[in-house]
Scaffold this active site. Structure first.
Site, short mmCIF file in Angstrom:
data_model
loop_
_atom_site.label_atom_id
_atom_site.label_comp_id
_atom_site.label_asym_id
_atom_site.label_seq_id
_atom_site.Cartn_x
_atom_site.Cartn_y
_atom_site.Cartn_z
N SER A 8 0.82 -1.22 0.00
CA SER A 8 0.00 0.00 0.00
C SER A 8 0.85 1.26 0.00
O SER A 8 1.57 1.55 0.96
CB SER A 8 -0.92 0.02 1.22
OG SER A 8 -1.60 1.26 1.27
N HIS A 33 -1.11 -1.50 -4.04
CA HIS A 33 -2.41 -1.10 -3.48
C HIS A 33 -2.48 0.42 -3.38
O HIS A 33 -1.59 1.07 -2.82
CB HIS A 33 -2.54 -1.74 -2.10
CG HIS A 33 -3.88 -1.60 -1.44
ND1 HIS A 33 -4.93 -2.46 -1.69
CD2 HIS A 33 -4.35 -0.70 -0.54
CE1 HIS A 33 -5.97 -2.11 -0.96
NE2 HIS A 33 -5.65 -1.03 -0.25
N ASP A 35 -4.97 3.57 -2.18
CA ASP A 35 -6.14 3.91 -1.35
C ASP A 35 -6.69 5.27 -1.75
O ASP A 35 -6.03 6.30 -1.55
CB ASP A 35 -5.73 3.94 0.12
CG ASP A 35 -5.45 2.55 0.66
OD1 ASP A 35 -6.35 1.71 0.60
OD2 ASP A 35 -4.31 2.32 1.10
N MET A 37 -9.41 8.03 -0.97
CA MET A 37 -10.31 8.48 0.12
C MET A 37 -10.90 9.84 -0.22
O MET A 37 -10.17 10.74 -0.67
CB MET A 37 -9.53 8.59 1.42
CG MET A 37 -8.82 7.31 1.82
SD MET A 37 -7.93 7.53 3.35
CE MET A 37 -7.09 5.95 3.48
N HIS A 66 -8.37 0.63 -4.21
CA HIS A 66 -9.37 0.51 -3.14
C HIS A 66 -10.08 1.85 -2.99
O HIS A 66 -9.50 2.81 -2.49
CB HIS A 66 -8.63 0.10 -1.86
CG HIS A 66 -9.48 -0.01 -0.64
ND1 HIS A 66 -8.95 -0.13 0.63
CD2 HIS A 66 -10.84 -0.04 -0.48
CE1 HIS A 66 -9.93 -0.21 1.51
NE2 HIS A 66 -11.08 -0.14 0.87
N MET A 68 -12.45 4.21 -1.26
CA MET A 68 -13.19 4.53 -0.03
C MET A 68 -13.93 5.83 -0.29
O MET A 68 -13.62 6.88 0.29
CB MET A 68 -12.22 4.64 1.15
CG MET A 68 -11.73 3.29 1.65
SD MET A 68 -10.19 3.37 2.54
CE MET A 68 -9.06 3.35 1.17
N MET A 137 -11.84 -5.50 5.75
CA MET A 137 -11.07 -4.46 6.44
C MET A 137 -10.76 -4.95 7.86
O MET A 137 -11.66 -5.32 8.61
CB MET A 137 -11.86 -3.15 6.50
CG MET A 137 -11.94 -2.38 5.20
SD MET A 137 -10.35 -2.00 4.41
CE MET A 137 -9.48 -1.10 5.70
N GLY A 142 -9.58 4.55 6.53
CA GLY A 142 -9.36 5.99 6.59
C GLY A 142 -7.93 6.39 6.87
O GLY A 142 -7.50 7.46 6.46
N PHE A 143 -7.21 5.52 7.55
CA PHE A 143 -5.84 5.88 7.94
C PHE A 143 -4.93 4.66 7.88
O PHE A 143 -5.38 3.54 8.17
CB PHE A 143 -5.81 6.45 9.37
CG PHE A 143 -6.71 7.64 9.55
CD1 PHE A 143 -6.27 8.91 9.23
CD2 PHE A 143 -8.02 7.47 10.00
CE1 PHE A 143 -7.11 10.01 9.37
CE2 PHE A 143 -8.87 8.56 10.14
CZ PHE A 143 -8.42 9.83 9.83
N GLY A 144 -3.67 4.89 7.57
CA GLY A 144 -2.67 3.84 7.68
C GLY A 144 -2.19 3.77 9.12
O GLY A 144 -2.47 4.65 9.94
N GLY A 145 -1.46 2.71 9.43
CA GLY A 145 -0.80 2.62 10.72
C GLY A 145 -1.70 2.36 11.91
O GLY A 145 -1.31 2.62 13.05
N ASP A 175 -6.83 -5.98 4.93
CA ASP A 175 -6.20 -4.66 4.81
C ASP A 175 -6.32 -3.92 6.13
O ASP A 175 -7.43 -3.69 6.61
CB ASP A 175 -6.95 -3.92 3.69
CG ASP A 175 -6.39 -2.55 3.38
OD1 ASP A 175 -5.33 -2.19 3.91
OD2 ASP A 175 -7.04 -1.84 2.57
N GLY A 176 -5.16 -3.55 6.69
CA GLY A 176 -5.14 -2.74 7.89
C GLY A 176 -4.40 -3.41 9.04
O GLY A 176 -4.82 -4.46 9.52
N GLY A 177 -3.29 -2.81 9.45
CA GLY A 177 -2.56 -3.31 10.61
C GLY A 177 -1.86 -4.64 10.39
O GLY A 177 -1.61 -5.38 11.35
N GLY A 197 0.94 -1.52 4.45
CA GLY A 197 1.47 -0.20 4.15
C GLY A 197 2.53 0.19 5.16
O GLY A 197 3.73 0.13 4.89
C1 DX5 Z 1 -6.77 2.04 5.36
C2 DX5 Z 1 -6.35 1.62 3.98
C3 DX5 Z 1 -5.21 0.69 3.98
C4 DX5 Z 1 -3.94 1.24 4.55
C5 DX5 Z 1 -3.34 0.11 5.32
O1 DX5 Z 1 -7.95 2.73 5.29
O2 DX5 Z 1 -7.41 0.98 3.29
O3 DX5 Z 1 -4.94 0.17 2.69
O4 DX5 Z 1 -3.01 1.69 3.60
O5 DX5 Z 1 -2.28 0.62 5.99
P1 DX5 Z 1 -1.52 -0.14 7.15
O6 DX5 Z 1 -0.94 -1.37 6.56
O7 DX5 Z 1 -0.51 0.88 7.53
O8 DX5 Z 1 -2.53 -0.41 8.24
ZN ZN Z 2 -6.76 -0.14 1.36
#
Ligand code: DX5
Ligand code: ZN
Length: 217
Positions: A8, A33, A35, A37, A66, A68, A137, A142-145, A175-177, A197
């Site tokens: 990502s 990937h 994202d 938003m 993806h 959103m 999900m 909405g956010f990475g990390g 996807d996520g964490g 990501g």
């Molecule tokens: C979150 C995104 C993810 C994001 C994942 O809303 O859809 O694709 O990039 O990021 P990490 O791997 O940092 O949780």
């Molecule tokens: Zn994503």
């Protein structure tokens, strides 16, 4: 099937995006990937079509886009033209989901449906015949990390059974964490595509982190 890794770019260094894509090109990652938003469906704005178009110019791997965004029907053909190979829409953002995913396929892309942590996989039972992938999900989008939500393992198991029982060829993406501490359990539970990501781009050696997510060693 061997699982895939989708890297990502949300967590990458946007000032050096070309170098980041080149790193992913040379790595063991399978997909890229992206994202998208809109600041309405999710409380954040990321990037849009021009970034996808530029990444496509140098990408040597399929673009896993993806969305959103609310009412994604407005943009399906434009993301196709920008270079998306797999286009995933959020279940919660589509009023006429079967029409949306059918249009994604008609445009020549693989169709994915993403579900938020609160959305049961059972709601997809009548959609599985029309899609190529479900994105579970594992954080609220909405956010990475963010921190991985472990209750999602049950959703993966339930969805795997639904796909198997129906005889469908539908991939499960999460996807996520996701990082090297939960990747193995996710794949063992039934995940086909791991999105990552932060764990890749914030690591000392992103290429090596991708290798670990791919080989699980
Ligand atoms: C979150 C995104 C993810 C994001 C994942 O809303 O859809 O694709 O990039 O990021 P990490 O791997 O940092 O949780
Ligand atoms: Zn994503």
């Amino acid at each position: 099937m061997n699982h895939l890794v989708s890297s990502s770019l949300l967590a990458s260094d946007f000032l050096n995006l070309g170098n980041e894509v080149t790193m992913v090109n040379k790595s063991l990652a399978d997909w890229i990937h992206l994202d998208i938003m809109d600041g309405v469906f999710v409380p954040n704005i990321s990037f849009g079509l021009p970034v996808v178009e530029h990444v496509k110019k140098i990408a040597e791997k399929p673009l896993d886009v993806h969305l959103m965004i609310i009412d994604p029907d407005r943009y399906l053909s434009r993301f196709h033209d920008a270079g998306a190979n797999i286009l995933t829409v959020q279940y919660e953002a589509c009023v006429h989901l079967q029409r949306t995913v059918t249009e994604i396929r008609r445009l020549g892309m693989r169709a994915g449906v993403a579900i938020n942590p609160h959305t049961p996989v059972s709601l997809l039972v009548n959609t599985l015949p029309f899609i190529d992938m479900v994105l579970i999900m594992t954080v609220n989008p909405g956010f990475g990390g963010q921190i991985f939500i472990p209750e999602c393992y049950n959703k993966i198991r339930d969805l795997k059974k639904m796909i198997h029982d129906g005889g469908y060829k539908v991939l499960i993406e999460t996807d996520g964490g996701i990082d090297t501490t939960n990747a193995t359990k996710l794949v063992e539970t039934g995940v086909d595509v791991l999105v990552a990501g932060h764990s890749i781009f914030s690591s000392q050696n992103p290429t090596e982190t991708i290798r670990k997510l791919k080989t699980l060693k």
